[in-house]
Design an enzyme around this catalytic site. Structure first.
Site, PDB file in Angstrom:
ATOM      1  N   GLY A 209       0.835  -1.212   0.000  1.00  0.00           N
ATOM      2  CA  GLY A 209       0.000   0.000   0.000  1.00  0.00           C
ATOM      3  C   GLY A 209       0.857   1.244   0.000  1.00  0.00           C
ATOM      4  O   GLY A 209       2.053   1.189  -0.285  1.00  0.00           O
ATOM      5  N   ASN A 210       0.247   2.380   0.284  1.00  0.00           N
ATOM      6  CA  ASN A 210       1.015   3.622   0.415  1.00  0.00           C
ATOM      7  C   ASN A 210       0.380   4.483   1.502  1.00  0.00           C
ATOM      8  O   ASN A 210      -0.628   4.097   2.093  1.00  0.00           O
ATOM      9  CB  ASN A 210       1.114   4.353  -0.927  1.00  0.00           C
ATOM     10  CG  ASN A 210      -0.259   4.699  -1.475  1.00  0.00           C
ATOM     11  OD1 ASN A 210      -1.016   5.431  -0.841  1.00  0.00           O
ATOM     12  ND2 ASN A 210      -0.597   4.149  -2.636  1.00  0.00           N
ATOM     13  N   TYR A 211       0.969   5.659   1.737  1.00  0.00           N
ATOM     14  CA  TYR A 211       0.576   6.451   2.908  1.00  0.00           C
ATOM     15  C   TYR A 211      -0.638   7.354   2.663  1.00  0.00           C
ATOM     16  O   TYR A 211      -0.984   8.153   3.524  1.00  0.00           O
ATOM     17  CB  TYR A 211       1.746   7.323   3.357  1.00  0.00           C
ATOM     18  CG  TYR A 211       2.913   6.526   3.892  1.00  0.00           C
ATOM     19  CD1 TYR A 211       2.776   5.806   5.077  1.00  0.00           C
ATOM     20  CD2 TYR A 211       4.121   6.503   3.230  1.00  0.00           C
ATOM     21  CE1 TYR A 211       3.831   5.073   5.579  1.00  0.00           C
ATOM     22  CE2 TYR A 211       5.189   5.777   3.718  1.00  0.00           C
ATOM     23  CZ  TYR A 211       5.047   5.060   4.895  1.00  0.00           C
ATOM     24  OH  TYR A 211       6.093   4.335   5.384  1.00  0.00           O
ATOM     25  N   SER A 212      -1.283   7.261   1.517  1.00  0.00           N
ATOM     26  CA  SER A 212      -2.412   8.174   1.248  1.00  0.00           C
ATOM     27  C   SER A 212      -3.523   7.967   2.278  1.00  0.00           C
ATOM     28  O   SER A 212      -3.928   6.840   2.568  1.00  0.00           O
ATOM     29  CB  SER A 212      -2.950   7.925  -0.160  1.00  0.00           C
ATOM     30  OG  SER A 212      -4.142   8.646  -0.332  1.00  0.00           O
ATOM     31  N   ALA A 277      -3.987   7.719  -4.764  1.00  0.00           N
ATOM     32  CA  ALA A 277      -2.605   7.256  -4.950  1.00  0.00           C
ATOM     33  C   ALA A 277      -2.689   5.776  -5.307  1.00  0.00           C
ATOM     34  O   ALA A 277      -2.780   4.904  -4.431  1.00  0.00           O
ATOM     35  CB  ALA A 277      -1.814   7.476  -3.666  1.00  0.00           C
TER      36      ALA A 277
END
Ligand code: PMT
Length: 398
Positions: A209-212, A277
């Protein structure tokens, strides 16, 4: 809270109906409005500044200069106002408004109004109200775009009965709200917005995943909704408490799910904004069972995800299509390439290396880049404020 975040300036002139304005101010505040009050000097014989300032939470202005010598800037007041409500509007004030006579602060503010909407609620005796010159003055004001909240039939202060009573405060507020809703710039427009991260599964318990946080995309969806649009929000894992009620939600997890949801809605949409994102890669093989940690090293084979925005750009017909670019170097060149390559109407670039910008923060700092090379720089601000600026740019394209 139907007037939430609206700046309402109440202009009181000298009529007996001024005694009802404290109730009107209370109702405006209850609807979430920020209220400031101007009176003519005579109006203060009918309602006290103390009552008005206590209820509005702001000092009451009447003269160009205060006792302490400070200037009451009518231009600043006019720019501040989203709504200027003149109530009660006496024959005298209406006539001066119609004929360009500017001999007090209230009128100077009226003539300085730029983008705010003007409403006026006449109040006077019946013969004054039906006088030819009053009718003509009201018509002239309506022609300039001001909205009349017509006087009502009933008992008048003179003891006579007929048309001339100021509309009741609750009805005034309802009429303003109805009028504002009917005239929102994106009324009838269908908007599609993406927000948040995508999670690409590795096995049943792990993902890439990512930090969005989704805050930027949600702020845009909310701002579009507040401008009257119907909004569908396709979102990865986000805090749903941030989303205004009334938005259509399409929760997804992976990029492929986001692509499916966006493409299903795209043809129906007038305005599409991709703030999500999206993970660029996903694991090639997704484990059916939890992966064991027996090995000291493992490799994950990744395959490229679809570029959702690129595909939407290819399908674009009459939609306004807006994208984001998350760049840490050569922001403008890279963002411009994305804008052209993805067939966008404009692109919003942010750099997470700037303090308070990018993922997770409540703030962001962006540049909006247009195909004609115009660039609008937006300094670090709340994401909600940035969203409004982005939505204003969309409104300007309509
Ligand atoms: O969610 P927050 O915590 O509030 O953070 C906001 C944000 C940083 C996520 C947001 O402001 C932002 O920059 N969103 C876009 C992030 C991104 O993926 O940028 P990009 O430059 O990699 O992609 C360019 C555009 O193509 C984006 O509109 C993106 O949504 C889209 N894209 C990217 C990859 C992909 N596979 N499909 C896409 O549609």
């Amino acid at each position: 809270m139907r007037l939430r975040r609206k700046n309402v300036l109440v202009g009181i002139s000298a009529g007996i109906a001024a005694y009802k304005i404290p109730v009107l101010i209370r109702l405006l505040k209850k609807e979430g409005a920020e209220v400031r009050v101007i009176t003519t000097s005579e109006a203060q014989n009918f309602v006290t500044p103390l009552t008005l300032s206590t209820l509005s939470g702001n000092p009451v202005l009447s003269e160009f200069y205060d006792k302490n010598g400070s200037w009451n800037n009518h231009v600043e007041l006019a720019l501040w106002s989203d709504i200027f409500l003149l109530a009660p509007a006496t024959l005298n004030t209406l006539a001066k408004m119609a004929h360009g006579i500017c001999d007090n602060l209230l009128l100077a503010t009226y003539f300085s109004m730029k983008k705010g909407k003007i409403y006026f609620a006449p109040a006077m005796d019946l013969d004054m109200y039906k006088h030819d010159s009053t009718t003509k003055n009201i018509q002239m004001l309506i022609k300039t775009g001001a909205v009349e909240l017509p006087a009502q039939n009933g008992k008048l202060a003179s003891g006579l009965s007929g048309f001339g009573r100021m509309m009741e405060p609750s009805e005034i507020i309802q009429k303003i709200i109805d009028h504002q809703l009917d005239n929102l710039p994106l009324k009838g427009q269908k908007c599609l917005v993406s927000a948040g991260p995508t999670y690409e599964p590795i096995d049943p318990v792990r993902y890439i995943g990512n930090y969005s946080s989704g805050k930027m995309g949600v702020a845009i969806a909310n701002a579009l909704f507040n401008k009257g649009a119907s909004v569908t929000l396709v979102h990865g894992p986000i805090d749903k408490n941030l989303v205004l009620s009334g938005l259509e939600l399409r929760p997804i997890q992976s990029a492929e799910e986001m692509q499916f949801a966006m493409e299903a809605e795209f043809d129906k949409a007038d305005i599409v904004i991709m703030a999500a994102a999206v993970a660029d890669y996903r694991p090639k093989n997704v484990g059916q069972e939890k992966m064991k940690k027996s090995k000291t090293e493992i490799s994950l084979e990744l395959v490229k995800n679809p570029d959702i925005l690129l595909n939407l750009g290819k399908r674009k017909k009459s939609q306004i299509l807006v994208g984001f670019a998350l760049e840490t170097q050569d922001e403008f060149e890279n963002a411009k390439k994305k804008m052209i390559g993805k067939n966008l109407d404009f692109i919003v670039v942010n750099n997470p290396k700037n303090e308070g910008a990018g993922f997770e923060h409540n703030t962001n700092q962006v540049s909006i880049i247009f195909p004609n090379d115009k660039i609008k720089e937006v300094p670090k601000s709340q994401k909600s404020e940035i969203a409004e600026i982005i939505v204003d740019e969309i409104v300007a394209l309509k």
